[in-house]
Design an enzyme around this catalytic site. Structure first.
Site, mmCIF file in Angstrom:
data_model
loop_
_atom_site.group_PDB
_atom_site.id
_atom_site.type_symbol
_atom_site.label_atom_id
_atom_site.label_comp_id
_atom_site.label_asym_id
_atom_site.label_seq_id
_atom_site.Cartn_x
_atom_site.Cartn_y
_atom_site.Cartn_z
ATOM 1 N N CYS A 130 -10.257 -3.615 -2.571
ATOM 2 C CA CYS A 130 -9.237 -2.654 -2.612
ATOM 3 C C CYS A 130 -8.911 -2.089 -4.197
ATOM 4 O O CYS A 130 -9.698 -2.394 -5.033
ATOM 5 C CB CYS A 130 -7.758 -2.732 -2.013
ATOM 6 S SG CYS A 130 -7.101 -1.170 -1.598
ATOM 7 N N ASP A 199 0.468 -6.032 -0.416
ATOM 8 C CA ASP A 199 1.439 -5.220 -0.106
ATOM 9 C C ASP A 199 2.555 -5.776 0.429
ATOM 10 O O ASP A 199 3.710 -5.361 0.322
ATOM 11 C CB ASP A 199 0.786 -4.334 1.215
ATOM 12 C CG ASP A 199 -0.257 -3.456 0.649
ATOM 13 O OD1 ASP A 199 -1.250 -3.847 0.567
ATOM 14 O OD2 ASP A 199 0.158 -2.280 0.251
HETATM 15 C C1 RUB Z 1 -3.318 -0.808 -1.227
HETATM 16 C C2 RUB Z 1 -3.494 -2.474 -1.248
HETATM 17 C C3 RUB Z 1 -3.257 -3.014 -2.586
HETATM 18 C C4 RUB Z 1 -1.927 -3.397 -2.684
HETATM 19 C C5 RUB Z 1 -1.605 -3.910 -4.071
HETATM 20 O O1 RUB Z 1 -3.669 -0.157 0.194
HETATM 21 O O2 RUB Z 1 -3.819 -3.044 -0.260
HETATM 22 O O3 RUB Z 1 -4.029 -3.960 -2.788
HETATM 23 O O4 RUB Z 1 -1.116 -2.298 -2.122
HETATM 24 O O5 RUB Z 1 -1.660 -2.598 -4.984
HETATM 25 P P1 RUB Z 1 -3.347 1.253 0.481
HETATM 26 P P2 RUB Z 1 -0.543 -2.875 -6.235
HETATM 27 O O6 RUB Z 1 -4.465 2.125 -0.322
HETATM 28 O O7 RUB Z 1 -3.447 1.450 1.842
HETATM 29 O O8 RUB Z 1 -2.110 1.577 -0.017
HETATM 30 O O9 RUB Z 1 -0.861 -4.216 -7.217
HETATM 31 O O10 RUB Z 1 -0.957 -1.662 -7.104
HETATM 32 O O11 RUB Z 1 0.905 -2.744 -6.073
#
Ligand code: RUB
Length: 316
Positions: A130, A199
């Site tokens: 991701c 998340d």
């Molecule tokens: C995003 C996702 C990211 C976390 C952490 O999922 O799974 O790994 O949100 O991101 P989506 P961060 O694309 O469905 O929103 O470290 O930027 O908070």
């Protein structure tokens, strides 16, 4: 009662729902900013009406996506400290609260980056899943320390957030190899660290992150490759302290296949969960701005930060 929620808040909510704005930390910042915009444009004629508007705006933002706890944590943070006897004072108070929240969010990511960078050595290869700004903060600091890194970047179907990660890593000077999700196991032997974001983190140390994280973690454990989760404390899910579970968002099937194509396959049901749960035994460490924790001990940090329980101001 009919309470006016500003178009700016609705726009932010739509952008979060459609994933124009995405990623747990980015969603948190956008939600806080939207509350600030609500305060800015409010023409409420009493403090009570102003507060009711803020609550309604928070509800609209809260209802967008269910899994990233950074969203309700951000709304709670901003609403908690709002004080004032007049609309003008309340407005200024919301503004101050939003700025303070965003400042803390930025600082937390920088501090977390320093902790995570300590794990990375010159010449290391990482694997990502991701797009996580917390993960990128670790890489950025390591690069600033003069470490040279390579990365296997999983494309992350169905929304291909891996493309965003590939671009960001390339800009940092990391040598990127893009792979399809199912190729991850094949390349794990060449990888020194799997780095993922979160998340939400549950009280037992489970990591809730983009669908596919749990499979990656099991494979990494099988190969003996350490897997680290980079997650600011805003990702800690306070309700899990009292036994609640984290909602896993199910997204539209059209992200996976259109109905016409599906008809040709005999019209199967299509399931599109956006996240999954990685049990703590598959995670080597959770890196936060407060330092690095074994997943099983994250609960003590969670109690320190959220021990007094949580409120849901938007539900009032
Ligand atoms: C995003 C996702 C990211 C976390 C952490 O999922 O799974 O790994 O949100 O991101 P989506 P961060 O694309 O469905 O929103 O470290 O930027 O908070």
């Amino acid at each position: 009662p009919d309470v006016e929620v500003s178009p700016a808040v609705h726009r932010t909510a739509e952008d979060i729902g459609s994933m124009e704005i995405r990623g747990a930390a980015t969603i948190a910042a956008a939600a806080a900013e939207a509350l600030g915009e609500q305060a800015d444009v409010s023409d409420a004629d009493s403090p009570e009406a102003f507060r009711a508007e803020l609550r309604a705006a928070a509800r609209v933002l809260y209802d967008t996506r269910p899994t990233a706890v950074s969203l309700p944590n951000a709304l709670r943070y901003v609403l908690r400290d709002v004080e004032g006897e007049t609309v003008e004072r309340l407005r200024a108070s919301v503004r101050a609260s939003v700025s303070e929240f965003c400042r803390r969010l930025d600082n937390a990511q920088t501090d977390l980056g320093r902790v995570g960078a300590n794990r990375l050595r010159d010449g290391d290869t990482i694997m990502t899943h991701c797009h996580s700004t917390d993960v990128l903060a670790c890489v950025e600091t390591a690069v600033e320390q003069g470490k040279s890194l390579s990365a296997f970047v999983k494309e992350t179907r169905p929304r291909n957030q891996g493309h965003i990660t590939a671009e960001a890593l390339d800009e940092l000077g990391v040598d990127v190899t893009l792979i399809v999700d199912s190729a991850a196991r094949r390349y794990l032997n060449d990888v020194d660290h799997v780095l993922v974001g979160a998340d939400s983190i549950a009280a037992d140390g489970s990591v809730i992150n983009k669908i596919g994280t749990s499979g990656l973690a099991v494979n990494a454990r099988d190969r003996g490759t350490p897997i680290v989760c980079a997650a600011q404390t805003i990702k800690l899910h306070p309700d899990t302290l009292t036994g609640h579970t984290v909602d896993i968002e199910m997204r539209d099937e059209r992200e996976v296949v259109d109905r016409e194509t599906a008809e040709g396959m005999g019209d199967p049901e299509v399931l599109n969960p956006a996240f999954d749960v990685t049990p703590p035994r598959y995670v080597d460490a959770i890196v936060t701005e407060r330092g690095q924790f074994p997943p099983e001990s994250i609960v003590s940090l969670m109690r320190d930060l959220f021990g007094e329980g949580t409120t849901e101001p938007w539900a009032e």
